[in-house]
Design an enzyme around this catalytic site. Structure first.
Site, mmCIF file in Angstrom:
data_model
loop_
_atom_site.group_PDB
_atom_site.id
_atom_site.type_symbol
_atom_site.label_atom_id
_atom_site.label_comp_id
_atom_site.label_asym_id
_atom_site.label_seq_id
_atom_site.Cartn_x
_atom_site.Cartn_y
_atom_site.Cartn_z
ATOM 1 N N LYS A 1 0.829 -1.347 0.082
ATOM 2 C CA LYS A 1 0.069 -0.140 0.029
ATOM 3 C C LYS A 1 0.797 1.371 0.008
ATOM 4 C CE LYS A 1 -3.927 -0.487 2.568
ATOM 5 N NZ LYS A 1 -4.750 -0.655 3.742
ATOM 6 N N ARG B 1 -3.453 3.097 8.711
ATOM 7 C CA ARG B 1 -3.638 1.669 7.840
ATOM 8 C C ARG B 1 -2.576 0.899 7.695
ATOM 9 N NH1 ARG B 1 -7.015 4.982 4.233
ATOM 10 N NH2 ARG B 1 -9.141 3.882 3.867
ATOM 11 N N GLY C 1 -8.416 -7.667 4.535
ATOM 12 C CA GLY C 1 -9.344 -7.691 5.755
ATOM 13 C C GLY C 1 -8.547 -8.202 6.810
ATOM 14 N N MET D 1 -5.443 -6.871 8.321
ATOM 15 C CA MET D 1 -5.038 -6.108 9.300
ATOM 16 C C MET D 1 -5.948 -4.972 9.667
ATOM 17 S SD MET D 1 -1.795 -6.787 9.477
ATOM 18 C CE MET D 1 -2.403 -8.615 9.501
ATOM 19 N N ARG E 1 -3.504 -1.206 -6.572
ATOM 20 C CA ARG E 1 -2.679 -2.455 -6.339
ATOM 21 C C ARG E 1 -3.317 -3.395 -7.503
ATOM 22 N NH1 ARG E 1 -5.903 -5.106 -1.236
ATOM 23 N NH2 ARG E 1 -8.212 -4.784 -2.021
ATOM 24 N N HIS F 1 -16.436 -8.540 1.522
ATOM 25 C CA HIS F 1 -15.273 -9.266 1.953
ATOM 26 C C HIS F 1 -15.514 -10.913 1.463
ATOM 27 C CE1 HIS F 1 -13.738 -12.372 5.116
ATOM 28 N NE2 HIS F 1 -12.784 -11.415 5.147
ATOM 29 N N ARG G 1 -0.684 -46.749 -8.238
ATOM 30 C CA ARG G 1 -0.681 -47.456 -7.086
ATOM 31 C C ARG G 1 -1.620 -48.863 -7.258
ATOM 32 N NH1 ARG G 1 -2.781 -42.634 -6.382
ATOM 33 N NH2 ARG G 1 -1.316 -40.891 -5.262
ATOM 34 N N ARG H 1 3.576 -48.845 -9.704
ATOM 35 C CA ARG H 1 4.341 -49.161 -8.719
ATOM 36 C C ARG H 1 3.989 -50.710 -7.911
ATOM 37 N NH1 ARG H 1 3.597 -45.195 -3.561
ATOM 38 N NH2 ARG H 1 1.773 -46.417 -3.326
ATOM 39 N N SER I 1 11.843 -41.739 -8.790
ATOM 40 C CA SER I 1 10.394 -41.354 -8.626
ATOM 41 C C SER I 1 10.622 -40.811 -7.047
ATOM 42 C CB SER I 1 9.392 -41.929 -9.013
ATOM 43 O OG SER I 1 8.282 -41.269 -8.694
ATOM 44 N N GLY J 1 9.191 -39.980 -3.758
ATOM 45 C CA GLY J 1 8.056 -40.079 -3.016
ATOM 46 C C GLY J 1 8.102 -39.229 -1.897
ATOM 47 N N THR J 2 7.734 -37.886 -2.168
ATOM 48 C CA THR J 2 8.005 -36.750 -1.174
ATOM 49 C C THR J 2 7.169 -36.922 0.044
ATOM 50 O OG1 THR J 2 7.160 -35.342 -2.449
ATOM 51 C CG2 THR J 2 9.230 -35.337 -2.627
ATOM 52 N N ASN J 3 5.933 -37.599 -0.098
ATOM 53 C CA ASN J 3 4.998 -37.577 1.199
ATOM 54 C C ASN J 3 5.985 -38.498 2.431
ATOM 55 O OD1 ASN J 3 3.318 -36.654 -0.669
ATOM 56 N ND2 ASN J 3 2.030 -38.586 -0.819
ATOM 57 N N CYS K 1 6.598 -38.020 -7.350
ATOM 58 C CA CYS K 1 5.227 -38.558 -7.544
ATOM 59 C C CYS K 1 4.287 -38.217 -6.128
ATOM 60 C CB CYS K 1 5.109 -39.804 -8.014
ATOM 61 S SG CYS K 1 5.695 -41.125 -6.899
ATOM 62 N N TYR L 1 10.478 -34.784 -14.826
ATOM 63 C CA TYR L 1 9.050 -34.597 -14.725
ATOM 64 C C TYR L 1 8.403 -34.266 -13.365
ATOM 65 C CZ TYR L 1 8.728 -39.592 -13.564
ATOM 66 O OH TYR L 1 8.762 -40.695 -12.868
#
Lengths: 885, 885
Positions: free
Chosen positions: A29, A99, A108, A110, A346, A464, A570, A626, A773, A775-777, A840, A860
């Site tokens: 702002k 502000r 909304g 702040m 903005r 809002h 899977r 897999r 591949s 498996g980031t979980n 994946c 990928y």
């Protein structure tokens, strides 16, 4: 002496010192106000206290240091010189607004205080120099508003408690509307407000304007750390360390008289992207009145009739700003007694389809390049484009019961709830809900996120509810004025229908229509602009985008969304139906390898036909399948009653099956007998699955003539010898089948990298893997050492204490987990330069994570079908920012 | 043409081509045979097939390639030329032994075949050229032994099944002893053995000596991969990739006549280290008879009387070998018809106290340096020195019921079991057992490891039981001939007592005595040589050695063993007794912070007095105390009956407590709400513990005048902000207490590195940590992604398939986990060069892991008190091999 030399470190800037490039220290702002000054637009004078001052406030133990206080008053003195008014001077008083303004827009979140600088003497002084008889009422109306806002924002006295006092005065006088209150009533309100304040706080309302000012600045800083702000930041990935700036600006009064007013406008339509001034304004009102949605404003076109010169002037400014920022602007303005002031500009929030249309149009208008256009659309936003719309035929038969504003597009259907808490709770237990409110407020954010859609009785396109819903990509119908709302009693009446909590309604955020009951929906249609835009994105990306799909239906959906293959199928999801679950249970309870093989043989035809279905849909695109991943106990019942039933089915005694269940119990199933560990213990499982995959590929390639290259993925590997062991089973089986079929078929065997040790020893593992591949979980769980299922119990305290600012399961932790990914990619390529690298985990469709994958050189990403377009765009943006050689 | 040029790659060596340095390719036995030839000792001629040939065998799919087969026969031909005999030539036959010989000694693991080359024609030929009437019996005795060994080793027909045939023949003849069988009986045995062989295998016993030879070599290679070998290698950290060599050597016959014999001897006493020839021999016997423990042999001193020149000659060779190898030698010899042959030499296995005495003596004799001495003792061996001995007073009252050989020192007490399987099973369920056997065999290894001690009825100091027990550092009494053994019926009779399975006995491996019932034991006394030796080690090490101790008793024990501080005090172990567990349960069920603080206040005095006790013992040595680590549900009951009881105690209803238990349930407790996560949720826990630590340090330092620097360790950190948050609680509390006490006290706050992410972000974490302590137990679990509690279910298959060769929880995985340790050490030092780095996981007392810690530059290791001397020695060896600058 120049201002900047007076202080060792500069914490305050006048608007004329800044520009648009300084948003890091001035906030969005403040930087844009400064830029408007620089562009010669009429902006009320003001100063900005920097975000660095906010950070200092927290570092100093939530205190404004003397150094910063001194700078605020020194610069404030400069402001007084320029405007030739003085804070607290009854004869010529300066009133200001205070502000917040963070680096990123936090709608909304702040707090704002208007009319600061008023006290009894100043009010009296202003009245003494009054220009009209109405002016006195205006002064005391402004005064009571100031007390109300200050008490709420600074002292935490809920402003609704002041509304009760207003209601009292109206009742005593026997009137209904605020407008019916006269000057004396306003004075009475000021008196009662101050008394209530004293009652609540045990001290007088501060009459010293300097004290008011410092308290207000402090309140803004403090608001950076309130719950709403913390939740919003977490949802929007805004770092806590950014802090907020504070803008102190001379008041201009849109509520001064009938030649005054306030409005909000966009340079283009934020819902459709159409090029035309789009906005709303209220005569004789302060800006807050427009945004809060309490009165329903007029469209900006009406200003052309009401005040044509003002409209033309505003339209000129709008064009100037759009030309400067080269993007659609969202502006606030106030007209005081016939003079236009610009209060804010903005880049405007917009729907996904508007974002795409604006981006494409700006290219066609020669304002931006295709690269810039691709960077203009938030990938996450595309989500809303891809979600279902109401089925056109069903819609014809649906009973329309109301019409509101088409505030945020999309179709939603769900059970009605009336509070944000209910929305959250019902959604948490799996219900689809539509949140219906008189109007929404920032406290409702979490409930709004949880709801399928939002319907409000009051408020315009910039209310809002509308702004937030568009930001989230949710469906919203706002200002449906015909609703008779009974929030407390949990029902509303519309077109003669009484709709109670739990009843179904359907709302269309693209048309503003409200329907009774459930209306079925269909997949989104993807428009011409979308296609053109996504083509630009596809031309620019280096990452391939695949999908996670376990069946032909999901595969087909993903293809429609532009997937270039399947990164993860899977196989266990296929095991839960009917005959299959029975066969897998037989396999689990088998006491000998022979019995296990017999059970597996029953599963083989099911698996094979599933894979044939997938190969048929995917043609020659790559498909990674897999091998079995979950621990076997997931396929067995846990409750005694179920154990009895299944035991009967399997021809075992209860005790026998109970014994098997007990023997499979694990202390930490996440770190137990699963993934490739199953194939090490029971190679026959890998053998059956390989048979299903290769036989399916052979059959389909014979049938279709397609060249299929099956990709077989071995999960949960932590050691190269483990991979090699399972791979030996796979290749022996595959080679035999291919030889028997008498055809030539290439296939690949790769592994998930989801165990830290696999990443650490990726150079070794790559010796046996055609592809990795990520498996980031699981990799996230192991790297952080907490399980996703259990972390809920303590992550709350972590968010509260700013230890984590975003959910590492939603957004890849680049510092820790990312280091392992980067290391594994590097080590893997070192051993096998042509190794194929992908991801994946669920992060594969999250834009910042996709950007990371691009930057570390993966080939990928793979994500759920609906996230494919998001990943395509995120990949394009990543490559524009950091082009791959 | 030289041999080595004939073949592209050399897979076979004659003994005269090698030397002691070539053990990698010739194996230990082959290299030492070659060296003895080089030293001029009388060694029967022979050739060695290399370990590389063994690896080729496995690479070629368990086949001996034509290339290797050709080399074997080519070199065998050389051997025939030299000895002027010919394999299979009836007129002048060459008979050979075929023995395995890996790089490291694997006692009893590999297989041996003697008398190879015999068939009907050869036997007849030998008899034809007979020198004495007894010779014919000898020939057929050798022949039947050969058939028996070949059938067992090569064809897998258990040799016991041949014993049954011998028993038949004896019964038919009405005799009891083998010696009573005459020449015709031996011929009959050969006939029946061959018939039995044909019955079992469906083909004739191979009469072609060349075929016999290749089959025997193959069997040795194959034995490298049998279950026993795999278990032994895993226990002794011998890589699978080493392979075994095969030695083919001309037979000499210790069983030829009364002027023949076989023996085994050491240059020093392997039990005490005393310098004197120590050994055993049997007249008219083959070497296997001595080692197998079937006949009890005479001490080597008797040879001095029986054959004085032979004894002198042997004593000379023994000295030559010890001088050459500069270490105590373990030798095998055979005397054939009055001529001495050396069949083997190797560095002798010895008890820990012998190892130390030999090392110290060799330094005093000027044969080795102190550095070399320190390297001579296996750190792991010290274990046996430190284990308890029987209490002298109790021993006087104990009822002695037998006397055997003091085969391996130490004291053991436990319930009697009669099979290795039982020993394993009983020990697994927590019982202490003594394994009692007629004699042990390699199949018993796992049971022997599980037992407290081993008692055998037969066999000498070099019997299988004795050798293996010394190697493992377990207590063993062998050759207790008075035992009347009834293994099948599971009892034995000794001195009139019938001891049944499950009855207690006590055995003293240092005296050979057997006692009835349970005899209490006391800690080991540490001798003068030990002190001198450990002083050399201490002078040479760079790593500090601390201990893990949770109470003053363990701390005092560790100090006695040379600990230089405490690296880990686990505070939760103190919580399980009486009032404490009640208070901690009150804390867990508390619904408010206040109630939680009230409960914690009850714990405070207990914790504080525990810490005071520890500080009093440790003086000014460093003491690292870890804040609460386990998940809270570990302190609550899980069974309904217990829940009822505890609920009553806590004044709650069953349902209320059950609800708390349910709410604390975790899917993966290992990755749940524990470690510093508890202190983030409940800072008051960290506050109470800090109060206990600091107050204890203040009190003790006031009382003793000692300068105490408390080290407070925060567990399970994965993110620097998490550490910082908990640290803030700790420092606020500590600073306040120190200020209140009006003294000066320095303290340190550090963290465990046990979560992969902590290691990956150690540069950040080091900003807030005065020290890192690697918690390699958890780090191993998270890095491998398997929990120690669950891994048992699948690790068996991993060992069977050579995926893992050692237990990563026992021996630090240097490839994966070690990479994280190395990375964290480097990153930590990068941020904070003076950061203190240690390890407190169980690996801290495991020699290869200690060496790794030295090599990556840690400052200290911390281990259980009994492992402190092991760590001290391992650290010294590490620094000698790779001196720290």
């Amino acid at each position: 002496m120049r201002h900047s030399h007076k202080f060792a470190r500069k914490y305050v800037y006048t608007f004329s010192e800044g520009d648009a490039s300084m948003r890091e220290i001035l906030g969005g702002k403040g930087a844009n106000l400064a830029q408007m000054v620089r562009l010669g637009l009429p902006v009320p004078f003001g100063i900005t206290v920097t975000t660095e001052a906010c950070n200092r406030y927290y570092e100093d133990g939530r205190q404004i240091s003397d150094e910063i206080r001194e700078q605020i008053f020194w610069y404030f003195g400069k402001l007084e010189e320029v405007v030739r008014k003085k804070l607290g001077d009854p004869s010529n008083p300066l009133l200001v607004s205070v502000r917040s303004g963070a680096r990123a827009s936090m709608p909304g979140m702040m707090d704002t205080i208007l009319n600061l600088g008023l006290n009894d003497e100043v009010a009296a002084g202003m009245v003494a120099s009054a220009e009209s008889p109405d002016f006195e009422r205006f002064v005391y109306d402004s005064y009571r508003r100031f007390i109300q806002m200050f008490a709420d924002v600074v002292m935490g006295i809920d402003k609704k408690r002041f509304e009760v006092i207003i209601d009292d005065v109206k009742a005593e006088k026997g009137v209904k509307l605020d407008i019916e209150l006269d000057t004396d009533d306003m004075k009475e309100l000021v008196r009662r407000f101050k008394a209530f304040y004293k009652e609540q706080k045990g001290e007088d309302f501060p009459s010293d304007p300097k004290e008011q000012l410092i308290e207000a600045v402090t309140a803004v800083f403090r608001s950076w750390d309130n719950d709403r702000a913390n939740v919003y930041r977490r949802m929007n990935n805004i770092p806590y360390s950014w802090g907020t700036a504070v803008n102190i600006q001379m008041m201009v009064f849109g509520n001064r008289n009938e030649r005054s007013g306030s409005g909000v406008a966009f340079t283009r339509d934020p819902a459709t992207g159409e090029k035309a001034l789009f906005g709303e304004y209220l005569i004789n009102a302060q800006g807050e009145d427009v945004v809060a949605g309490i009165r329903t404003p007029s469209p900006i076109e009406d200003l052309k009739k009401d005040m044509p010169e003002i409209y033309d002037e505003f339209a000129r400014y709008a064009q100037t700003l759009e030309n400067y920022y080269k993007d659609m602007q969202d502006m606030e303005f106030t007209i005081e007694d016939g003079k236009l002031y610009m209060l804010q500009t903005r880049n405007g929030k917009r729907t996904a389809s508007a974002a795409i249309k604006v981006a494409v149009d700006l290219v066609d208008e020669g304002m931006i390049t295709e690269d810039e256009a691709v960077l203009r659309v938030e990938p996450q936003q595309l989500d809303s484009l891809l979600h279902p719309q109401f089925d056109a035929k069903a819609l014809k038969k649906a009973e329309e019961i109301g019409q509101g504003l088409a505030a945020s597009p999309g179709a939603a259907c769900g059970k009605v709830v009336f509070t944000a808490e209910d929305a959250k709770e019902w959604a948490a237990r799996g219900e689809k809900v539509v949140l219906v409110r008189l109007e929404t407020s920032p406290e409702d954010i979490e409930g709004m996120t949880a709801a399928q859609g939002i319907l409000t009785a009051r408020g315009g396109m910039t209310s809002h509810a509308a702004v937030v819903a568009r930001g989230m990509g949710s469906c919203c119908v706002s200002g449906c004025g015909a609703i008779q709302m009974h929030e407390e009693e949990k029902y509303f009446v519309l077109a003669g229908h009484t709709i109670r909590e739990g009843d179904f309604i359907s709302i269309d955020g693209s048309t503003g229509k409200v329907y009774l009951g459930q209306v079925p929906s269909v997949s989104a249609m993807i428009s011409g602009d979308f296609g053109r835009f996504m083509a630009w994105a596809d031309e620019r990306r280096a990452l391939e985008v695949r999908t996670n799909a376990d069946n032909p239906r999901d595969a087909a959906q993903a293809l429609e969304f532009g997937a270039q293959g399947i990164g993860l199928t899977r196989t266990e999801h296929m095991f839960f139906e009917g005959e299959r679950i029975k066969a897998i249970r037989e396999m689990i309870v088998a006491k000998t390898t022979e019995a296990r093989k017999t059970a597996l043989a029953k599963l083989l035809p099911f698996q094979q036909s599933d894979f044939e279905g997938i190969y048929e849909v995917m043609g020659e695109l790559p498909v990674t399948i897999r091998l079995l991943d979950p621990p076997l106990h997931e396929f067995l019942p846990q409750e005694d009653a179920d154990i009895q039933e299944i035991a009967d089915e399997l021809g075992m005694t209860f005790d026998e099956l109970k014994q098997v269940v007990a023997s499979l119990h694990e202390f930490n199933p996440m770190m137990g007998h699963r993934g490739c560990r199953l194939a090490v213990s029971y190679p026959e499982i890998a053998e059956m699955q390989t048979t299903a995959i290769i036989s399916a590929a052979i059959n389909v390639s014979k049938r279709t003539g397609n060249r299929i290259v099956p990709e077989i993925m071995i999960p949960l590997v932590g050691e190269v010898k483990e991979l090699k062991f399972v791979k030996n089973t796979v290749t022996a089986t595959a080679d035999r089948l291919i030889a028997e079929a008498g055809i030539k078929m290439r296939y690949e065997v790769g592994t998930m990298i989801e165990i830290p040790r696999a990443a650490l020893t990726a150079d070794e593992i790559a010796k046996e893997a055609d592809f990795f591949s990520f498996g980031t979980n699981d990799l996230t769980q192991m790297t952080f050492g907490f399980s996703r299922d259990d972390a809920g119990k303590f992550l709350g305290a972590y968010y509260d204490n700013k230890i984590y600012e975003s959910d590492p399961f939603a957004r890849l932790d680049q510092t820790g987990v990312g280091k392992l990914v980067e290391m594994a990619a590097r080590l893997g390529r070192q051993t096998r330069p042509d190794i194929s690298l992908g991801i994946c985990g669920e992060h594969g469709g999250e834009p910042t994570s996709v950007e990371f994958c691009h930057n570390v050189g993966l080939d990928y990403v793979s994500c759920s079908p609906f996230r494919v377009p998001i990943a395509r765009l995120a990949a394009a943006q990543a490559n524009i920012k950091n082009p791959r050689k």
